[in-house]
Design a protein around this motif. Structure first.
Motif, mmCIF file in Angstrom:
data_model
loop_
_atom_site.group_PDB
_atom_site.id
_atom_site.type_symbol
_atom_site.label_atom_id
_atom_site.label_comp_id
_atom_site.label_asym_id
_atom_site.label_seq_id
_atom_site.Cartn_x
_atom_site.Cartn_y
_atom_site.Cartn_z
ATOM 1 N N HIS A 19 21.492 -47.230 -57.828
ATOM 2 C CA HIS A 19 20.791 -47.064 -59.108
ATOM 3 C C HIS A 19 21.779 -46.881 -60.253
ATOM 4 O O HIS A 19 21.548 -47.362 -61.372
ATOM 5 C CB HIS A 19 19.835 -45.874 -59.032
ATOM 6 C CG HIS A 19 18.546 -46.184 -58.339
ATOM 7 N ND1 HIS A 19 18.441 -46.249 -56.972
ATOM 8 C CD2 HIS A 19 17.311 -46.484 -58.826
ATOM 9 C CE1 HIS A 19 17.196 -46.549 -56.629
ATOM 10 N NE2 HIS A 19 16.490 -46.703 -57.739
ATOM 11 N N THR A 34 22.443 -36.434 -66.874
ATOM 12 C CA THR A 34 21.849 -35.496 -65.905
ATOM 13 C C THR A 34 22.251 -34.045 -66.142
ATOM 14 O O THR A 34 21.593 -33.132 -65.642
ATOM 15 C CB THR A 34 22.275 -35.860 -64.473
ATOM 16 O OG1 THR A 34 23.713 -35.818 -64.390
ATOM 17 C CG2 THR A 34 21.767 -37.228 -64.074
ATOM 18 N N ASP A 59 16.702 -33.933 -58.436
ATOM 19 C CA ASP A 59 15.603 -34.079 -59.402
ATOM 20 C C ASP A 59 16.105 -34.603 -60.745
ATOM 21 O O ASP A 59 15.450 -35.420 -61.397
ATOM 22 C CB ASP A 59 14.895 -32.737 -59.609
ATOM 23 C CG ASP A 59 13.984 -32.367 -58.445
ATOM 24 O OD1 ASP A 59 13.662 -33.262 -57.640
ATOM 25 O OD2 ASP A 59 13.602 -31.186 -58.343
ATOM 26 N N ALA A 62 16.737 -38.256 -60.349
ATOM 27 C CA ALA A 62 15.457 -38.967 -60.300
ATOM 28 C C ALA A 62 14.912 -39.201 -61.707
ATOM 29 O O ALA A 62 14.444 -40.297 -62.039
ATOM 30 C CB ALA A 62 14.449 -38.180 -59.466
ATOM 31 N N TYR A 67 12.199 -41.874 -62.004
ATOM 32 C CA TYR A 67 11.304 -41.532 -60.896
ATOM 33 C C TYR A 67 10.705 -40.137 -61.097
ATOM 34 O O TYR A 67 11.276 -39.274 -61.774
ATOM 35 C CB TYR A 67 12.051 -41.566 -59.561
ATOM 36 C CG TYR A 67 12.483 -42.957 -59.134
ATOM 37 C CD1 TYR A 67 11.578 -43.842 -58.553
ATOM 38 C CD2 TYR A 67 13.793 -43.386 -59.335
ATOM 39 C CE1 TYR A 67 11.970 -45.114 -58.168
ATOM 40 C CE2 TYR A 67 14.198 -44.663 -58.958
ATOM 41 C CZ TYR A 67 13.280 -45.525 -58.373
ATOM 42 O OH TYR A 67 13.663 -46.781 -58.007
ATOM 43 N N GLU A 68 9.553 -39.931 -60.450
ATOM 44 C CA GLU A 68 8.913 -38.614 -60.459
ATOM 45 C C GLU A 68 9.702 -37.655 -59.569
ATOM 46 O O GLU A 68 10.388 -38.093 -58.638
ATOM 47 C CB GLU A 68 7.474 -38.716 -59.917
ATOM 48 C CG GLU A 68 6.525 -39.525 -60.790
ATOM 49 C CD GLU A 68 6.230 -38.855 -62.109
ATOM 50 O OE1 GLU A 68 6.087 -37.615 -62.129
ATOM 51 O OE2 GLU A 68 6.187 -39.576 -63.126
ATOM 52 N N TRP A 71 11.500 -37.763 -55.539
ATOM 53 C CA TRP A 71 12.190 -39.009 -55.187
ATOM 54 C C TRP A 71 13.279 -38.737 -54.149
ATOM 55 O O TRP A 71 14.080 -37.826 -54.299
ATOM 56 C CB TRP A 71 12.802 -39.619 -56.446
ATOM 57 C CG TRP A 71 13.616 -40.871 -56.208
ATOM 58 C CD1 TRP A 71 13.155 -42.091 -55.840
ATOM 59 C CD2 TRP A 71 15.039 -40.998 -56.358
ATOM 60 N NE1 TRP A 71 14.200 -42.985 -55.738
ATOM 61 C CE2 TRP A 71 15.372 -42.347 -56.055
ATOM 62 C CE3 TRP A 71 16.067 -40.118 -56.714
ATOM 63 C CZ2 TRP A 71 16.678 -42.826 -56.094
ATOM 64 C CZ3 TRP A 71 17.367 -40.587 -56.759
ATOM 65 C CH2 TRP A 71 17.663 -41.937 -56.443
ATOM 66 N N MET A 72 13.256 -39.480 -53.080
ATOM 67 C CA MET A 72 14.250 -39.431 -52.004
ATOM 68 C C MET A 72 14.256 -38.095 -51.237
ATOM 69 O O MET A 72 15.194 -37.806 -50.511
ATOM 70 C CB MET A 72 15.662 -39.715 -52.560
ATOM 71 C CG MET A 72 15.818 -41.083 -53.173
ATOM 72 S SD MET A 72 15.480 -42.424 -52.021
ATOM 73 C CE MET A 72 16.850 -42.264 -50.914
ATOM 74 N N TYR A 73 13.186 -37.306 -51.383
ATOM 75 C CA TYR A 73 13.149 -36.011 -50.685
ATOM 76 C C TYR A 73 13.222 -36.176 -49.166
ATOM 77 O O TYR A 73 13.734 -35.314 -48.464
ATOM 78 C CB TYR A 73 11.861 -35.250 -51.055
ATOM 79 C CG TYR A 73 11.961 -34.404 -52.302
ATOM 80 C CD1 TYR A 73 12.865 -34.723 -53.311
ATOM 81 C CD2 TYR A 73 11.150 -33.289 -52.478
ATOM 82 C CE1 TYR A 73 12.945 -33.956 -54.468
ATOM 83 C CE2 TYR A 73 11.228 -32.518 -53.623
ATOM 84 C CZ TYR A 73 12.126 -32.850 -54.618
ATOM 85 O OH TYR A 73 12.197 -32.080 -55.751
#
Length: 469
Positions: A19, A34, A59, A62, A67-68, A71-73
């Motif tokens: 990404h 971030t 987070d 994400a 993304y909400e 994501w990727m949890y």
């Protein structure tokens, strides 16, 4: 296991790296977006071994990638569980965030791993308590259930507290669910720490009172009174020996539980028609200024109990047939809006029992009556239901058939909403008694509740066609 973990770790990092590249972000740019230090990002993505990523950092990534949260949890557990070791500082926030974001799949996957070792039940309990402290008791329910299902020691604090928290979480306006919650929790109430027992006993008394289980409500009220007396005496003794001693920590001042024990005992006796005996318990909380160790909140509570007592003395007088006091009681209710709903239940019940007219009372308090539907606490909804039922009976005796039928339907809607089956039955009996006087729209509304909306519409349509023929 190590190889698999390595593959999954790489998958999480490769997703992040993919990404980043797709968007053309340098580590410095990604760090700015971030709020994560670029050096830290480099260690997370390129370190050997890579630096673990926190759930907060995931987070943040994400959000930047669009993304909400969540994501990727599913790939995150390897940041917390590796080579048989557990990182609690990463695992607990991860489970909390999974609960907050509805990632039930992630919780189940991690819980099954954790529960291979019974000692890890403590981690699940810690997560549940953190969610509870953050005001997210509903999100904590699955974790408390894991504790109850897997903890072997039924006297352990975490087992008993999990039962209590589940009891608190389930309580609502559904009578069936409330009754099940009482049955499930009540055997463990005396295993709670005494300060938590106070709130537990009060909740048990309240719920059983709304369920009209008088014997059980009386038992819990008695236990609440006894326990609050014991704690009060202990606190008084400690304070007299050492004035610097801190008072025991309770959710509300101790005087509150003491007074509520007497209040619910009096109410239960009142509901069973023991009016004179009920007065003795009302007298016990009418003036609690003698109670020592009161802070400002405690003094306010004592004054509130004085108000409750006055209202309940009026209630008992009216229920014993003292018609002369109705005007005075109504004046009092007008000055105490919070007492109007329970007060009118009493007045209507007495009017039906002793056959006196209360039309002036209803007219005077009509604006407040029109707002009864705004009260959504369980105890208020039950009182609203009781008021509507008594008002329906009153209207029928006064020959106001349309109003009586409307009040019956309002009562029926409330009892159906709360799954109060006995009250629903009373409404059915009352409506059927006067059904021959009901309008088509009233019959349709009645059928809608009894047999379901679509079926009711079909039945009504057929009956209307029959009338035309």
């Amino acid at each position: 296991m190590g190889g698999l973990l390595g593959t999954l770790q790489q998958s999480l990092r490769s997703e992040i790296e993919q990404h980043r590249r797709e968007r053309g972000y340098t580590l410095s740019k990604l760090g700015d977006l971030t709020g994560i230090n670029p050096g830290t990002l480099s260690e997370i993505l390129n370190g050997n071994p890579p630096r673990a990523i926190t759930i907060g950092q995931l987070d943040a990534l994400a959000a930047v990638f669009g993304y909400e949260p969540g994501w990727m949890y599913e790939l995150y557990p390897d940041e917390c569980l590796y080579e048989g070791k557990i990182s609690r500082p990463r695992l607990i926030p991860y489970l909390i965030r999974s609960a907050e974001n509805g990632r039930k799949d992630c919780i189940e996957a991690v819980a099954s791993q954790l529960l291979e070792n019974p000692k890890n039940i403590t981690i699940l309990f810690t997560v549940a308590e953190q969610l509870h402290e953050d005001g997210k008791l509903g999100k904590a329910v699955p974790f408390y259930e894991y504790v109850i299902e897997n903890e072997k020691d039924s006297y352990s604090t975490q087992f008993v507290m999990s039962h209590y928290r589940l009891f608190q979480a389930i309580l609502g306006t559904n009578a069936d669910e409330n009754e099940k919650a009482v049955i499930r929790f009540s055997p463990y109430r005396k295993r709670l720490p005494e300060t938590d027992q106070l709130d537990a006993l009060l909740n048990l008394a309240k719920v059983c009172f709304t369920l009209q289980k008088w014997s059980e409500a009386e038992t819990y009220a008695d236990e609440l009174r006894e326990l609050s007396k014991i704690i009060y005496q202990d606190e008084l003794q400690k304070h007299r020996k050492n004035r610097a001693t801190e008072l025991v920590k309770t959710e509300r001042p101790l005087v509150y539980y003491y007074g509520m024990g007497y209040l619910y005992k009096g109410l239960v006796l009142q509901m069973q028609g023991s009016y004179s005996q009920s007065k003795e318990y009302v007298q016990a909380y009418a003036d609690l200024h003698w109670f020592e160790l009161l802070d400002e909140e405690g003094i306010r509570i004592v004054e509130r109990f004085t108000v409750f007592a006055k209202a309940n003395f009026y209630t008992l007088e009216v229920l014993m047939g003292n018609v002369e006091i109705i005007k005075e009681y109504t004046d009092y209710l007008a000055e105490q809006p919070v007492e109007i709903l329970p007060g009118l239940v009493t007045i209507m019940e007495a009017a039906n029992k002793y056959h006196f007219c209360v039309d002036e009372v209803l007219l005077r308090l009509s604006e407040d009556i029109a707002r009864f539907h705004e009260r959504t606490l369980l105890v208020n909804m039950v009182q609203h239901l009781q008021y509507r039922y008594q008002k329906a009976k009153y209207d029928f005796t006064k020959g106001r058939m349309e109003s009586g039928l409307n009040e019956t339907l309002s009562c029926f809607v409330l009892s159906d909403l709360m799954n109060r089956h006995y009250d629903s039955l009373l409404c059915v009996q009352l409506f059927e008694k006067y059904r021959h006087l009901a309008s088509p729209s009233q019959i349709l509304q009645y059928q809608t509740i009894v047999i379901g909306e679509k079926k009711a519409e079909a039945t009504f349509k057929t009956s209307r066609e029959d009338e035309k023929e």
